[in-house]
Design an enzyme around this catalytic site. Structure first.
Site, PDB file in Angstrom:
ATOM      1  N   LYS A  40      42.654  39.322  33.203  1.00  9.66           N
ATOM      2  CA  LYS A  40      41.984  40.798  32.653  1.00  9.66           C
ATOM      3  C   LYS A  40      41.596  41.594  33.968  1.00  9.66           C
ATOM      4  O   LYS A  40      41.637  40.956  35.110  1.00  9.66           O
ATOM      5  CB  LYS A  40      40.659  40.403  32.082  1.00  9.66           C
ATOM      6  CG  LYS A  40      39.750  39.615  32.893  1.00  9.66           C
ATOM      7  CD  LYS A  40      38.346  39.227  31.975  1.00  9.66           C
ATOM      8  CE  LYS A  40      37.409  38.479  32.693  1.00  9.66           C
ATOM      9  NZ  LYS A  40      36.408  37.769  31.976  1.00  9.66           N
ATOM     10  N   TYR A  75      26.027  57.398  60.229  1.00  9.48           N
ATOM     11  CA  TYR A  75      25.059  58.337  59.421  1.00  9.48           C
ATOM     12  C   TYR A  75      23.616  58.113  59.644  1.00  9.48           C
ATOM     13  O   TYR A  75      23.290  56.898  59.456  1.00  9.48           O
ATOM     14  CB  TYR A  75      25.628  58.455  58.108  1.00  9.48           C
ATOM     15  CG  TYR A  75      26.897  58.838  57.779  1.00  9.48           C
ATOM     16  CD1 TYR A  75      26.847  60.405  58.067  1.00  9.48           C
ATOM     17  CD2 TYR A  75      27.959  58.479  56.948  1.00  9.48           C
ATOM     18  CE1 TYR A  75      28.430  60.900  57.797  1.00  9.48           C
ATOM     19  CE2 TYR A  75      29.172  58.824  56.517  1.00  9.48           C
ATOM     20  CZ  TYR A  75      29.328  60.317  57.031  1.00  9.48           C
ATOM     21  OH  TYR A  75      30.403  60.707  56.832  1.00  9.48           O
TER      22      TYR A  75
HETATM   23  C1  LIG Z   1      36.357  36.378  32.014  1.00  7.53           C
HETATM   24  C2  LIG Z   1      36.458  35.470  30.720  1.00  7.53           C
HETATM   25  C3  LIG Z   1      37.023  34.186  30.804  1.00  7.53           C
HETATM   26  C4  LIG Z   1      37.241  33.415  32.222  1.00  7.53           C
HETATM   27  O1  LIG Z   1      36.005  32.992  32.873  1.00  7.53           O
HETATM   28  P1  LIG Z   1      36.174  32.358  34.378  1.00  7.53           P
HETATM   29  O2  LIG Z   1      34.673  32.044  34.539  1.00  7.53           O
HETATM   30  O3  LIG Z   1      36.407  33.528  35.236  1.00  7.53           O
HETATM   31  O4  LIG Z   1      37.029  31.419  34.285  1.00  7.53           O
HETATM   32  C5  LIG Z   1      37.058  33.391  29.785  1.00  7.53           C
HETATM   33  N1  LIG Z   1      36.645  34.019  28.769  1.00  7.53           N
HETATM   34  C6  LIG Z   1      36.304  35.248  28.386  1.00  7.53           C
HETATM   35  C7  LIG Z   1      35.932  35.809  26.971  1.00  7.53           C
HETATM   36  C8  LIG Z   1      36.043  35.963  29.541  1.00  7.53           C
HETATM   37  O5  LIG Z   1      35.574  37.219  29.274  1.00  7.53           O
END
Ligand SMILES: *Cc1c(COP(=O)(O)O)cnc(C)c1O
Length: 391
Positions: free
Chosen positions: A51, A279
């Site tokens: 994702k 800055y």
């Molecule tokens: C991001 C996500 C994962 C992956 O989890 P990790 O802790 O990064 O391994 C699994 N399931 C869902 C629904 C997620 O949103």
């Protein structure tokens, strides 16, 4: 008039400059190693979670490496993310778990994207879209077991299963999976996940009682896949560990760093005691020193909260960030280090090489490694080392 053939002397140029001053290198052998590690330790299938553009590293390239390394499926949030993977030629099952009833469900189903449903409205929408196409849509039903984010509540779950079972008998959907998500998988103790595992077992039992026969039962993320055997079921949905993040507090499973971020020092200047730097005079030099200008800033994903507390590695030595980090640039204190323009300053890398680790950078910035990775901007030249060229 003739143009003089005499060129300016190049003797003062001490090295060839690369075209890109700032690079983000993604080590695909480390990605493959980490996937194999999660598979081996968990002993179950791995849905590689890619994702948010593969945690910011490039979903398509990462997914190809995951497929080659033995992932059994891919997981993303949106239908658009899933379709981009299909268009790139990835053939593994893909689950999109946060589509809504108004999204392009037909497009997803046509491309054999599996969809998650946590409400009757969603399961009906998926069924209707599949009916129109004259095909059967693959569905994963999501139960809430304590995170209180997505997922049907324990009260709503039996009815969701009954409706899904009726639609399955009619042929428009097939419930291939049942899933839920953990709230405290980073915790090393079983007690942190035990209650959710038990509630999930109940939810799976209820799904079977309505006649559903899902073959993919998934609760664990990377942390649970590695640390909590009873949370593993048929597969894990793993993201963090694949991308080089040790997912369980206080434990090391041998996850390898995947990302290296560095930039060439463009300019070196001397400052004197009392000189105000950056800055709003964010730093005043306590004594004479040399500062290196590094052309990355908060717009590239270097958190502004690292001003004064973060460091980059130059010639193997830690050099503190001084003054306020700007949008596009920052300054490091080189001290008595004989660094020159053209030297690389490493923002994220391998702690075994004396470079800042992702975990340390995140901790100093007051955030988590995932946020550092997904904020890395698009101005870096991305170098995919050892990437697969085919789906
Ligand atoms: C991001 C996500 C994962 C992956 O989890 P990790 O802790 O990064 O391994 C699994 N399931 C869902 C629904 C997620 O949103």
């Amino acid at each position: 008039m003739t143009i003089s053939a005499t060129r300016p002397s190049t003797s003062s140029v001490h090295r060839a400059w690369p075209a890109a001053a700032a690079t983000l290198t993604i080590d695909h052998s480390a990605l493959a190693h980490n996937l194999a590690l999660v598979r081996r330790v968990s002993g179950v299938d791995v849905m590689a979670v890619v994702k948010a553009d593969g945690f910011g590293l490039g979903a398509v390239q990462v997914a190809r490496t995951m497929a080659a390394a033995g992932a059994s499926s891919l997981g993303v949030t949106s239908i658009d993310e899933a379709l981009a993977l299909r268009r790139a030629g990835l053939t593994l099952p893909i689950l999109a778990w946060l589509a809504h009833p108004g999204a392009d469900l037909a497009g997803a189903i046509r491309s054999r994207i599996e969809l998650s449903a946590a409400t009757i409205e969603m399961v009906l929408a998926v069924s209707a879209a599949a009916d129109k196409l004259g095909v059967t849509a693959g569905v994963h039903l999501e139960a809430d077991t304590g995170l209180k984010r997505g997922g049907a509540s324990a009260t709503d779950w039996p009815e969701l299963c009954r409706v899904a079972a009726r639609l399955e008998r009619a042929g428009s959907i097939r419930v291939v999976g049942v899933w839920s998500h953990l709230a405290r998988a980073a915790h090393p103790h079983w007690s942190a996940v035990e209650g959710q595992v038990e509630d999930f077992q109940l939810a799976v039992g209820e799904a079977f009682a309505t006649g559903l026969r899902p073959t993919r039962i998934h609760l664990a993320n990377s942390g649970a896949a590695l640390a909590h055997p009873r949370a593993r079921f048929t597969e894990s949905r793993s993201g963090a560990a694949l991308f080089g993040i040790e997912p369980v507090e206080g434990r090391e499973f041998g996850v390898r760093p995947v990302v290296r971020v560095g930039a060439r020092i463009l300019h070196v200047r001397e400052v004197h005691a009392g000189d105000a730097v950056g800055y709003n005079a964010g730093w005043v030099a306590p004594g004479a020193t040399r500062l290196g200008l590094v052309p990355i800033g908060y717009a590239d994903g270097v958190p502004r909260t690292l001003s004064g507390t973060g460091w980059l590695s130059v010639r193997g030595r830690p050099c503190r960030i001084v003054g306020a980090i700007s949008m596009d640039q920052l300054l490091v204190d080189l001290g008595d280090l004989d660094a020159q323009p053209g030297d690389e300053a490493v923002f994220l890398g391998d702690p075994a090489m004396g470079e800042p680790s992702l975990a340390e950078v995140a901790a100093r910035a007051g955030t988590i490694p995932q946020e550092i990775l997904t904020n890395l901007g698009n101005r870096f030249e991305r170098i995919h080392r050892g990437a697969q060229n085919v789906a």
